[in-house]
Design a protein around this motif. Structure first.
Motif, PDB file in Angstrom:
ATOM      1  N   THR A  86      -6.485   2.623  -9.257  1.00  0.00           N
ATOM      2  CA  THR A  86      -7.021   3.699  -8.427  1.00  0.00           C
ATOM      3  C   THR A  86      -7.159   4.952  -9.287  1.00  0.00           C
ATOM      4  N   PRO A  87      -7.766   6.015  -8.765  1.00  0.00           N
ATOM      5  CA  PRO A  87      -7.848   7.266  -9.524  1.00  0.00           C
ATOM      6  C   PRO A  87      -6.496   7.913  -9.787  1.00  0.00           C
ATOM      7  N   ARG A  88      -5.418   7.325  -9.226  1.00  0.00           N
ATOM      8  CA  ARG A  88      -4.084   7.885  -9.432  1.00  0.00           C
ATOM      9  C   ARG A  88      -3.098   6.887 -10.049  1.00  0.00           C
ATOM     10  N   GLY A  89      -3.367   5.589  -9.954  1.00  0.00           N
ATOM     11  CA  GLY A  89      -2.401   4.623 -10.458  1.00  0.00           C
ATOM     12  C   GLY A  89      -2.776   3.206 -10.107  1.00  0.00           C
ATOM     13  N   LEU A  90      -1.909   2.504  -9.361  1.00  0.00           N
ATOM     14  CA  LEU A  90      -2.144   1.132  -8.924  1.00  0.00           C
ATOM     15  C   LEU A  90      -1.763   1.011  -7.457  1.00  0.00           C
ATOM     16  N   SER A  91      -2.565   0.269  -6.701  1.00  0.00           N
ATOM     17  CA  SER A  91      -2.357   0.161  -5.259  1.00  0.00           C
ATOM     18  C   SER A  91      -2.416  -1.285  -4.798  1.00  0.00           C
ATOM     19  N   THR A  92      -1.716  -1.570  -3.698  1.00  0.00           N
ATOM     20  CA  THR A  92      -1.830  -2.874  -3.058  1.00  0.00           C
ATOM     21  C   THR A  92      -3.162  -3.024  -2.342  1.00  0.00           C
ATOM     22  N   SER A  93      -3.836  -1.928  -2.064  1.00  0.00           N
ATOM     23  CA  SER A  93      -4.927  -1.820  -1.097  1.00  0.00           C
ATOM     24  C   SER A  93      -4.338  -2.061   0.284  1.00  0.00           C
ATOM     25  N   GLY A  94      -5.177  -2.103   1.309  1.00  0.00           N
ATOM     26  CA  GLY A  94      -4.680  -2.243   2.673  1.00  0.00           C
ATOM     27  C   GLY A  94      -4.070  -3.617   2.931  1.00  0.00           C
ATOM     28  N   ILE A  95      -2.861  -3.642   3.484  1.00  0.00           N
ATOM     29  CA  ILE A  95      -2.168  -4.886   3.813  1.00  0.00           C
ATOM     30  C   ILE A  95      -2.123  -5.020   5.334  1.00  0.00           C
ATOM     31  N   PRO A  96      -2.639  -6.107   5.910  1.00  0.00           N
ATOM     32  CA  PRO A  96      -2.615  -6.240   7.371  1.00  0.00           C
ATOM     33  C   PRO A  96      -1.194  -6.337   7.900  1.00  0.00           C
ATOM     34  N   TYR A  97      -0.963  -5.651   9.030  1.00  0.00           N
ATOM     35  CA  TYR A  97       0.357  -5.712   9.669  1.00  0.00           C
ATOM     36  C   TYR A  97       0.177  -5.396  11.145  1.00  0.00           C
ATOM     37  N   GLY A  98       0.540  -6.355  11.990  1.00  0.00           N
ATOM     38  CA  GLY A  98       0.319  -6.161  13.420  1.00  0.00           C
ATOM     39  C   GLY A  98      -1.161  -5.961  13.689  1.00  0.00           C
ATOM     40  N   ARG A  99      -1.489  -4.881  14.397  1.00  0.00           N
ATOM     41  CA  ARG A  99      -2.891  -4.572  14.659  1.00  0.00           C
ATOM     42  C   ARG A  99      -3.413  -3.501  13.728  1.00  0.00           C
ATOM     43  N   GLY A 100      -2.641  -3.138  12.736  1.00  0.00           N
ATOM     44  CA  GLY A 100      -3.062  -2.122  11.779  1.00  0.00           C
ATOM     45  C   GLY A 100      -2.860  -2.609  10.356  1.00  0.00           C
ATOM     46  N   MET A 101      -2.550  -1.672   9.472  1.00  0.00           N
ATOM     47  CA  MET A 101      -2.298  -2.027   8.093  1.00  0.00           C
ATOM     48  C   MET A 101      -1.441  -0.958   7.428  1.00  0.00           C
ATOM     49  N   PHE A 102      -0.930  -1.297   6.261  1.00  0.00           N
ATOM     50  CA  PHE A 102      -0.205  -0.331   5.459  1.00  0.00           C
ATOM     51  C   PHE A 102      -0.552  -0.565   4.000  1.00  0.00           C
ATOM     52  N   ASP A 103      -0.198   0.377   3.146  1.00  0.00           N
ATOM     53  CA  ASP A 103      -0.403   0.175   1.717  1.00  0.00           C
ATOM     54  C   ASP A 103       0.739   0.822   0.946  1.00  0.00           C
ATOM     55  N   ILE A 104       0.838   0.436  -0.321  1.00  0.00           N
ATOM     56  CA  ILE A 104       1.812   1.016  -1.243  1.00  0.00           C
ATOM     57  C   ILE A 104       1.066   1.352  -2.524  1.00  0.00           C
ATOM     58  N   GLU A 105       1.261   2.563  -3.027  1.00  0.00           N
ATOM     59  CA  GLU A 105       0.546   2.978  -4.248  1.00  0.00           C
ATOM     60  C   GLU A 105       1.500   3.617  -5.248  1.00  0.00           C
ATOM     61  N   PHE A 106       1.393   3.164  -6.484  1.00  0.00           N
ATOM     62  CA  PHE A 106       2.053   3.843  -7.586  1.00  0.00           C
ATOM     63  C   PHE A 106       1.142   4.987  -8.033  1.00  0.00           C
ATOM     64  N   ASP A 107       1.620   6.215  -7.930  1.00  0.00           N
ATOM     65  CA  ASP A 107       0.886   7.379  -8.418  1.00  0.00           C
ATOM     66  C   ASP A 107       1.426   7.702  -9.807  1.00  0.00           C
ATOM     67  N   PHE A 108       0.618   7.407 -10.840  1.00  0.00           N
ATOM     68  CA  PHE A 108       1.042   7.646 -12.206  1.00  0.00           C
ATOM     69  C   PHE A 108       0.551   8.981 -12.756  1.00  0.00           C
ATOM     70  N   VAL A 109       0.054   9.830 -11.863  1.00  0.00           N
ATOM     71  CA  VAL A 109      -0.295  11.204 -12.235  1.00  0.00           C
ATOM     72  C   VAL A 109       0.865  12.129 -11.882  1.00  0.00           C
ATOM     73  N   ASP A 110       1.282  12.089 -10.608  1.00  0.00           N
ATOM     74  CA  ASP A 110       2.442  12.875 -10.171  1.00  0.00           C
ATOM     75  C   ASP A 110       3.727  12.052 -10.192  1.00  0.00           C
ATOM     76  N   HIS A 111       3.613  10.781 -10.490  1.00  0.00           N
ATOM     77  CA  HIS A 111       4.758   9.875 -10.626  1.00  0.00           C
ATOM     78  C   HIS A 111       5.583   9.810  -9.340  1.00  0.00           C
ATOM     79  N   ARG A 112       4.917   9.228  -8.339  1.00  0.00           N
ATOM     80  CA  ARG A 112       5.549   9.009  -7.047  1.00  0.00           C
ATOM     81  C   ARG A 112       5.127   7.643  -6.518  1.00  0.00           C
ATOM     82  N   LEU A 113       5.929   7.081  -5.635  1.00  0.00           N
ATOM     83  CA  LEU A 113       5.549   5.870  -4.924  1.00  0.00           C
ATOM     84  C   LEU A 113       5.218   6.273  -3.497  1.00  0.00           C
ATOM     85  N   LEU A 114       4.039   5.909  -3.036  1.00  0.00           N
ATOM     86  CA  LEU A 114       3.541   6.295  -1.723  1.00  0.00           C
ATOM     87  C   LEU A 114       3.450   5.066  -0.825  1.00  0.00           C
TER      88      LEU A 114
END
Length: 320
Positions: A49-77
């Motif tokens: 991604t423009p910030r790091g690496l992402s799972t992209s959208g993961i289906p869960y229930g009737r919605g979704m979630f994602d997890i992203e490594f931000d290697f610019v500000d160095h955070r996990l989102l």
């Protein structure tokens, strides 16, 4: 925006790389636990991604979630489609602590996740909850590694566009910690023998069920990492095929062509150097493997000529 090809020696960040590898396996396994199987394990990979690496959208229930490594500000989102979000700083911490923070954050978002608690494709597989040895995190080399991935991603995306047959996304596999893109002939492949450490043979059987030519980049195989290209099954004469550039060579140990990252970085035109490697190694696999190249390959600029003809016709120049 000019980011360039950064210099990063493999031995400069060994401890950080090994820790990050374990962190990536935890996040990747969360995606694996909640995503239906797609061809050759494509559903388990991460994406630049423009910030790091992402799972992209993961289906869960009737919605979704994602997890992203931000290697610019160095955070996990961690974010979910109902608006909830959790994050924490990426800093030196044991794998066990990272695991607890990820799982705890997901629970707070209403996501219940159970994963296999040990890593794959590594010789020593310590349970994530008991791994207090891997703990180093240096933001500088991690940022440069991400920049390496961005450069490789650009080259692989351009290369991918020349193929009209079955081709994988450009994606990051957390098992071997490599960015890859794979083309398929459309024919079945012989059953893969497996053999990857701490990884069931059935995983490789699924991954290599189709005849393929694969390219990638990983932070190993050279002073600053390496680009690779291999064929499965490997056709007769492949290891002796002439490929470009001169720095590329066939490794009988790895059973693939390698091109040191530093050879690309130092060249007068890195993009062209990488493209020469990708195209020539693929062509060796396709020619020697007798792929139907005419049916599989396309011109990614095929519409430009048609648009030019239409523009000229509109201006009354069609017959000139």
């Amino acid at each position: 925006m000019q980011l360039g090809w950064p210099r990063l020696r493999v031995d400069e960040w060994a401890e950080t790389r090994d820790t990050l590898h374990m962190w990536m396996q935890i996040v990747g396994k969360v995606r694996l636990a909640h995503t239906p199987l797609i061809n050759h394990w494509w559903a388990v990979a991460l994406y630049p991604t423009p910030r790091g690496l992402s799972t992209s959208g993961i289906p869960y229930g009737r919605g979704m979630f994602d997890i992203e490594f931000d290697f610019v500000d160095h955070r996990l989102l961690m974010r979910e489609s109902g608006g909830g979000a959790r994050e924490f700083a990426l800093r030196s911490m044991p794998v066990a602590e990272f695991y607890d923070r990820v799982m705890g954050g997901l629970r707070e978002l209403g996501v219940t996740s159970t994963i296999q608690n040990h890593p794959n494709e590594v010789e020593v597989a310590v349970d994530f909850t008991e791994d207090f040895g891997h703990r180093a995190y240096d933001p500088s080399p991690v940022h440069r590694f991400w920049l390496q991935l961005l450069q490789a991603h650009r080259g692989f995306m351009e290369f991918r566009s020349y193929f009209g047959g079955k081709v994988s996304p450009v994606h990051f596999f957390w098992g071997a910690m490599d960015l890859a893109c794979t083309r398929y002939s459309g024919r079945a492949a012989p059953t893969h023998p497996g053999g990857a450490p701490n990884c069931g043979d059935w995983v490789m059987v699924e991954g290599y069920s189709g005849e393929l030519s694969s390219c990638g980049f990983w932070p190993g195989g050279g002073e600053e990492g390496a680009f690779y290209s291999y064929a499965y099954p490997e056709p007769l004469g492949y290891s002796d095929a002439p490929v470009s550039p001169e720095a590329a060579y066939y490794s009988h140990e790895e059973h693939e062509f390698l091109l040191p990252y530093q050879s690309v970085r130092r060249s007068a035109d890195p993009d062209r150097t990488l493209a020469a490697f990708l195209h020539s190694t693929y062509e060796a696999a396709a020619e020697l493997g007798e792929w139907d190249r005419a049916a599989l390959e396309v011109d990614p600029r095929r519409w430009e000529a048609q648009q030019e003809r239409a523009w000229r016709h509109a201006r009354g120049q069609g017959s000139r």
